[in-house]
Design a protein around this motif. Structure first.
Motif, PDB file in Angstrom:
ATOM      1  N   LEU A  28      47.671  45.307  36.142  1.00  0.00           N
ATOM      2  CA  LEU A  28      46.283  44.960  35.840  1.00  0.00           C
ATOM      3  C   LEU A  28      46.207  43.670  35.030  1.00  0.00           C
ATOM      4  O   LEU A  28      45.368  42.807  35.306  1.00  0.00           O
ATOM      5  CB  LEU A  28      45.604  46.102  35.079  1.00  0.00           C
ATOM      6  N   LEU A  29      47.076  43.520  34.056  1.00  0.00           N
ATOM      7  CA  LEU A  29      47.085  42.292  33.260  1.00  0.00           C
ATOM      8  C   LEU A  29      47.458  41.081  34.109  1.00  0.00           C
ATOM      9  O   LEU A  29      46.848  40.015  33.980  1.00  0.00           O
ATOM     10  CB  LEU A  29      48.038  42.430  32.078  1.00  0.00           C
ATOM     11  N   LEU A  30      48.430  41.233  34.994  1.00  0.00           N
ATOM     12  CA  LEU A  30      48.794  40.130  35.884  1.00  0.00           C
ATOM     13  C   LEU A  30      47.661  39.770  36.841  1.00  0.00           C
ATOM     14  O   LEU A  30      47.414  38.594  37.131  1.00  0.00           O
ATOM     15  CB  LEU A  30      50.059  40.470  36.666  1.00  0.00           C
ATOM     16  N   LEU A  31      46.954  40.777  37.309  1.00  0.00           N
ATOM     17  CA  LEU A  31      45.807  40.536  38.179  1.00  0.00           C
ATOM     18  C   LEU A  31      44.698  39.795  37.440  1.00  0.00           C
ATOM     19  O   LEU A  31      44.086  38.865  37.982  1.00  0.00           O
ATOM     20  CB  LEU A  31      45.283  41.863  38.727  1.00  0.00           C
ATOM     21  N   LEU A  32      44.444  40.174  36.209  1.00  0.00           N
ATOM     22  CA  LEU A  32      43.428  39.478  35.413  1.00  0.00           C
ATOM     23  C   LEU A  32      43.829  38.027  35.146  1.00  0.00           C
ATOM     24  O   LEU A  32      42.987  37.125  35.208  1.00  0.00           O
ATOM     25  CB  LEU A  32      43.199  40.208  34.087  1.00  0.00           C
ATOM     26  N   ILE A  33      45.094  37.801  34.852  1.00  0.00           N
ATOM     27  CA  ILE A  33      45.568  36.435  34.625  1.00  0.00           C
ATOM     28  C   ILE A  33      45.374  35.594  35.880  1.00  0.00           C
ATOM     29  O   ILE A  33      44.889  34.460  35.817  1.00  0.00           O
ATOM     30  CB  ILE A  33      47.043  36.449  34.173  1.00  0.00           C
ATOM     31  N   ALA A  34      45.734  36.135  37.037  1.00  0.00           N
ATOM     32  CA  ALA A  34      45.574  35.399  38.296  1.00  0.00           C
ATOM     33  C   ALA A  34      44.100  35.125  38.587  1.00  0.00           C
ATOM     34  O   ALA A  34      43.734  34.024  39.014  1.00  0.00           O
ATOM     35  CB  ALA A  34      46.206  36.185  39.441  1.00  0.00           C
ATOM     36  N   TYR A  35      43.236  36.107  38.339  1.00  0.00           N
ATOM     37  CA  TYR A  35      41.798  35.948  38.593  1.00  0.00           C
ATOM     38  C   TYR A  35      41.209  34.839  37.731  1.00  0.00           C
ATOM     39  O   TYR A  35      40.512  33.944  38.218  1.00  0.00           O
ATOM     40  CB  TYR A  35      41.087  37.274  38.335  1.00  0.00           C
ATOM     41  N   PHE A  36      41.510  34.870  36.436  1.00  0.00           N
ATOM     42  CA  PHE A  36      40.948  33.860  35.542  1.00  0.00           C
ATOM     43  C   PHE A  36      41.562  32.483  35.795  1.00  0.00           C
ATOM     44  O   PHE A  36      40.901  31.465  35.597  1.00  0.00           O
ATOM     45  CB  PHE A  36      41.107  34.274  34.080  1.00  0.00           C
ATOM     46  N   ARG A  37      42.802  32.431  36.267  1.00  0.00           N
ATOM     47  CA  ARG A  37      43.397  31.147  36.615  1.00  0.00           C
ATOM     48  C   ARG A  37      42.675  30.532  37.800  1.00  0.00           C
ATOM     49  O   ARG A  37      42.392  29.336  37.829  1.00  0.00           O
ATOM     50  CB  ARG A  37      44.879  31.343  36.928  1.00  0.00           C
ATOM     51  N   ILE A  38      42.357  31.348  38.800  1.00  0.00           N
ATOM     52  CA  ILE A  38      41.622  30.853  39.971  1.00  0.00           C
ATOM     53  C   ILE A  38      40.231  30.377  39.564  1.00  0.00           C
ATOM     54  O   ILE A  38      39.768  29.321  39.999  1.00  0.00           O
ATOM     55  CB  ILE A  38      41.547  31.953  41.048  1.00  0.00           C
ATOM     56  N   LYS A  39      39.557  31.144  38.717  1.00  0.00           N
ATOM     57  CA  LYS A  39      38.220  30.740  38.252  1.00  0.00           C
ATOM     58  C   LYS A  39      38.281  29.440  37.464  1.00  0.00           C
ATOM     59  O   LYS A  39      37.430  28.568  37.611  1.00  0.00           O
ATOM     60  CB  LYS A  39      37.603  31.841  37.380  1.00  0.00           C
ATOM     61  N   LEU A  40      39.300  29.292  36.616  1.00  0.00           N
ATOM     62  CA  LEU A  40      39.446  28.081  35.824  1.00  0.00           C
ATOM     63  C   LEU A  40      39.702  26.868  36.705  1.00  0.00           C
ATOM     64  O   LEU A  40      39.133  25.797  36.481  1.00  0.00           O
ATOM     65  CB  LEU A  40      40.582  28.248  34.812  1.00  0.00           C
ATOM     66  N   MET A  41      40.514  27.029  37.738  1.00  0.00           N
ATOM     67  CA  MET A  41      40.765  25.914  38.646  1.00  0.00           C
ATOM     68  C   MET A  41      39.490  25.515  39.378  1.00  0.00           C
ATOM     69  O   MET A  41      39.240  24.323  39.594  1.00  0.00           O
ATOM     70  CB  MET A  41      41.868  26.269  39.640  1.00  0.00           C
ATOM     71  N   ALA A  42      38.663  26.484  39.746  1.00  0.00           N
ATOM     72  CA  ALA A  42      37.410  26.176  40.433  1.00  0.00           C
ATOM     73  C   ALA A  42      36.457  25.414  39.518  1.00  0.00           C
ATOM     74  O   ALA A  42      35.816  24.445  39.938  1.00  0.00           O
ATOM     75  CB  ALA A  42      36.753  27.461  40.931  1.00  0.00           C
ATOM     76  N   VAL A  43      36.388  25.824  38.257  1.00  0.00           N
ATOM     77  CA  VAL A  43      35.504  25.142  37.308  1.00  0.00           C
ATOM     78  C   VAL A  43      36.015  23.733  37.033  1.00  0.00           C
ATOM     79  O   VAL A  43      35.221  22.785  36.964  1.00  0.00           O
ATOM     80  CB  VAL A  43      35.390  25.966  35.998  1.00  0.00           C
ATOM     81  N   GLU A  44      37.325  23.572  36.887  1.00  0.00           N
ATOM     82  CA  GLU A  44      37.876  22.234  36.665  1.00  0.00           C
ATOM     83  C   GLU A  44      37.608  21.322  37.855  1.00  0.00           C
ATOM     84  O   GLU A  44      37.312  20.137  37.683  1.00  0.00           O
ATOM     85  CB  GLU A  44      39.374  22.327  36.397  1.00  0.00           C
TER      86      GLU A  44
END
Length: 76
Positions: A28-44
């Motif tokens: 679950l923690l790895l999934l959350l990290i991957a999700y927020f990384r994808i969101k951060l890349m989209a915002v950047e």
């Protein structure tokens, strides 16, 4: 209270502890990290497109918020 915890851990099998608690929490923690990384890349990416659009139309690259209020007052 600590004796109850010791007895509980002695009776709980190791595989149940690993497969039932630690593995799902880790995944679950790895999934959350991957999700927020994808969101951060989209915002950047959106910010890069926005700043590129502003620089194209005369905004200075040093000022990321567009022209300063002082410059806008002088232009009027």
């Amino acid at each position: 209270m600590s004796s109850v915890l010791v007895i509980f851990l002695q009776e709980l099998p190791g595989p149940v502890l690993i497969l039932g608690i630690f593995l799902p929490v880790t995944l679950l923690l790895l999934l959350l990290i991957a999700y927020f990384r994808i969101k951060l890349m989209a915002v950047e990416e959106q910010l890069a497109q926005t700043s590129g659009h502003q620089n194209k139309f005369g905004s200075s690259p040093q000022n990321k918020f567009g022209s300063s209020p002082h410059k806008r007052m002088r232009q009027r």
